[in-house]
Design an enzyme around this catalytic site. Structure first.
Site, PDB file in Angstrom:
ATOM      1  N   GLU A 115       0.723  -1.243  -0.059  1.00 29.80           N
ATOM      2  CA  GLU A 115      -0.081   0.187  -0.015  1.00 29.80           C
ATOM      3  C   GLU A 115       0.813   1.355   0.169  1.00 29.80           C
ATOM      4  O   GLU A 115       2.005   1.224   0.255  1.00 29.80           O
ATOM      5  CB  GLU A 115      -0.973   0.052   1.079  1.00 29.80           C
ATOM      6  N   HIS A 242      -8.783   9.372   3.781  1.00 30.20           N
ATOM      7  CA  HIS A 242      -8.315   8.495   2.765  1.00 30.20           C
ATOM      8  C   HIS A 242      -8.552   9.023   1.211  1.00 30.20           C
ATOM      9  O   HIS A 242      -9.674   9.546   1.157  1.00 30.20           O
ATOM     10  CB  HIS A 242      -9.169   7.223   3.164  1.00 30.20           C
ATOM     11  N   ARG A 289      -0.673   8.813   2.002  1.00 25.64           N
ATOM     12  CA  ARG A 289      -2.153   9.141   1.959  1.00 25.64           C
ATOM     13  C   ARG A 289      -2.456  10.812   2.012  1.00 25.64           C
ATOM     14  O   ARG A 289      -3.328  11.300   1.215  1.00 25.64           O
ATOM     15  CB  ARG A 289      -2.897   8.548   3.014  1.00 25.64           C
ATOM     16  N   HIS A 350     -10.740   9.674   7.602  1.00 24.34           N
ATOM     17  CA  HIS A 350     -10.552   8.014   7.595  1.00 24.34           C
ATOM     18  C   HIS A 350      -9.776   7.848   9.137  1.00 24.34           C
ATOM     19  O   HIS A 350     -10.269   6.892   9.744  1.00 24.34           O
ATOM     20  CB  HIS A 350      -9.546   7.762   6.611  1.00 24.34           C
ATOM     21  N   ARG A 385      -0.569   8.347   9.447  1.00 23.59           N
ATOM     22  CA  ARG A 385      -0.414   6.882   9.862  1.00 23.59           C
ATOM     23  C   ARG A 385       0.056   6.377   8.474  1.00 23.59           C
ATOM     24  O   ARG A 385      -0.527   6.602   7.334  1.00 23.59           O
ATOM     25  CB  ARG A 385      -1.531   6.413  10.227  1.00 23.59           C
TER      26      ARG A 385
END
Length: 532
Positions: A115, A242, A289, A350, A385
């Site tokens: 990811e 997100h 992100r 998110h 994160r």
């Protein structure tokens, strides 16, 4: 009054794994889990991507995972915490496998996804419903633990600390937690639950915004009631959006299109099919992100479109359907064939990186009160994160908090004579609300204000206006709260108002852009690295 040894608030990966560990170590200890919805309803349940853990040491190693986590967090993470979590990850992962959680394999080895922000494939997963599978396995283990009781539809209103004891003065440097006042939503009664140790594992606060990937229960409850109890809360300015939630004209919870889809090769396009991420980062779709979300946000501001497209048309159809069956079915349900057309996506609120301050054991600033998971500022995530580090945080800190709890229960006699003087909840003089229209109206006002003024890109002027608007909503909600018999809806609104105050306050205190926090008045470098 209900007496218990350990009170767990929340039934996601953090609370359940913590309870299991204590039950295994101390089988005579009474553990009570309260959760405000069904026992399986949590942010954990909706986690799609998976769990970040180094399992293939021939290609990956701890240092790479550490470096990726620090880079994503813009280097304000606590390096010792990051090192501890990454190195503990394989042990905690093996435990949940032993508890019955199943993860996808290929030829006898774990199938590893990648990811945004990761330099290696290290995401273990169960299709695209990893959180659902983990929640299932943990609950099954809980049901086989005779000293654990789950009270569903029980909503925590406030923590009990020594300021509830008549005649006791509150020493801000020495606050003790004694349990909580809890609303039994089905019987409409407020119970006093006293405990030796309390764990807050209430998840995030996504519904402070109009659109979020979080379930409806994510209203910042734990952060709000710890703040009201004068516990330390920090870094609330860092809220991750997100990049790819499925676009909908309806406000509320949006369906998440996992980052793993981009990890497997999906590309972002404008509504008319042009690529754009090369303008914002050399890693393009696999940037962290915050960068991808700001890139999409900027493209939407330029074009005026409601959404951008996620292009899966060149991906392997069989592999996609096997890895992402839930996402594929959702697309079909919405009338979208992802192999023929773009999936419409937008950024959505998110994950909260800030929250209740804790040490490496999950101990908060309030004595005998632990906190684990998204409701905390543990030092792991820093300013943003890294994908799939959240489930990992819940497992590692859940373990640490459980081991410290066992230690405290063994060595402390917990003399709670003062608790006999703590009164039951008093509703005298309050009246039943005859309609919910005020609660609904004020909640919408709050969400609109936060989405318009305190979202992906902020400014000094927007934040100052948000501060003023928040104060007006706070005063209206406080008046409503002071004279109404409590309901979960009113209590959640009160918590969302507290959370919004902290996000705005901490945003105004920021003097530089870091990670997920971006104030255009503080920008020292252009958003675009190249124009086209």
């Amino acid at each position: 009054m209900i007496k218990t040894d350990v009170l767990v608030i929340g039934s996601g990966i953090s609370g359940l794994s913590y309870a299991i560990k204590i039950a295994e170590q101390l089988p005579d200890t009474k553990i009570t889990i309260v959760t405000k919805s069904n026992e399986d309803e949590s942010n954990t349940k909706y986690a799609q991507g998976g769990l970040a853990v180094v399992t293939d040491f021939s290609k990956d190693n701890f240092q790479k995972h550490i470096d990726d986590t620090l880079r994503a967090g813009d280097y304000i993470n606590d390096p010792e915490i990051v090192k501890m979590v990454v190195e503990e990850a394989p042990h905690r992962f093996n435990e949940i496998v032993e508890w019955g959680a199943k993860f996808d394999q290929e030829k006898g080895k774990y199938s590893l996804g990648r990811e945004g922000g990761h330099t290696e494939n290290r995401i273990v997963h169960h299709k695209d419903i990893t959180g659902f599978e983990i929640e299932r396995a943990l609950l099954e283990t809980i049901r086989n633990s005779p000293n654990i009781e789950i009270l569903a539809h029980h909503y925590v209103i406030d923590l009990i600390t020594q300021h509830h004891v008549p005649g006791k003065e509150l020493d801000k440097g020495n606050i003790h937690g004694y349990g909580a006042y809890v609303l039994d939503a089905q019987n409409k009664k407020i119970k006093k639950i006293t405990s030796k140790i309390t764990l807050v594992a209430t998840g995030g606060a996504g519904h402070v915004y109009k659109n979020t990937t979080n379930p409806i229960i994510a209203t910042g409850d734990g952060i709000a009631f710890v703040h009201r109890a004068q516990g330390k809360v920090s870094n609330m300015q860092y809220y991750q959006f997100h990049p790819t939630a499925m676009y909908s004209k309806r406000d509320g919870m949006l369906f998440l299109i996992s980052e793993a889809v981009r990890g497997d090769g999906a590309k972002l396009r404008t509504k008319n099919g042009k690529p754009f991420m090369q303008k914002y980062d050399e890693r393009e779709e696999l940037a962290s992100r915050d960068i991808v979300a700001r890139g999409i946000d900027n493209e939407l501001k330029i074009s005026g479109d409601d959404y951008v497209g996620l292009d899966c048309r060149e991906m392997d159809r069989e592999k996609f359907i096997n890895h992402f069956p839930n996402i594929y079915q959702k697309c079909l349900d919405e009338g979208i064939d992802p192999f023929k057309e773009l999936i419409p996506v937008v950024p959505a609120c998110h994950y909260l990186m800030g929250g209740i301050d804790t040490d490496k054991y999950g101990q908060s600033s309030i004595k005998n009160l632990f906190a684990v998971g998204e409701c905390t500022n543990s030092g792991l995530h820093g300013a943003n994160r890294l994908a799939s580090n959240s489930l990992l945080e819940g497992l590692v800190f859940g373990h640490n908090a459980a081991m410290k709890t066992v230690e405290l229960l063994k060595e402390n006699d917990f003399n709670f004579d003062d608790l006999k003087a703590v009164p039951e909840w008093n509703e005298d003089g309050m009246k039943m609300m005859d309609e919910m229209v005020l609660v609904t109206y004020l909640r919408k006002q709050l969400q609109e204000m936060m989405s318009d003024l305190v979202a992906i890109v902020r400014s000094n002027a927007r934040l100052e206006l948000a501060k003023k608007k928040q104060r007006e909503i706070y005063e209206a909600v406080t008046e409503l709260y002071n004279y109404s018999i409590l309901s979960p809806q009113l209590s959640e609104l009160r918590n969302l108002v507290n959370v919004s105050y902290l996000i705005i306050k901490h945003s105004l205190e920021m003097k530089e852009n870091k990670g997920a926090f971006y104030n255009k008045d503080l920008a020292t470098k252009p958003l675009l690295i190249k124009e086209n």
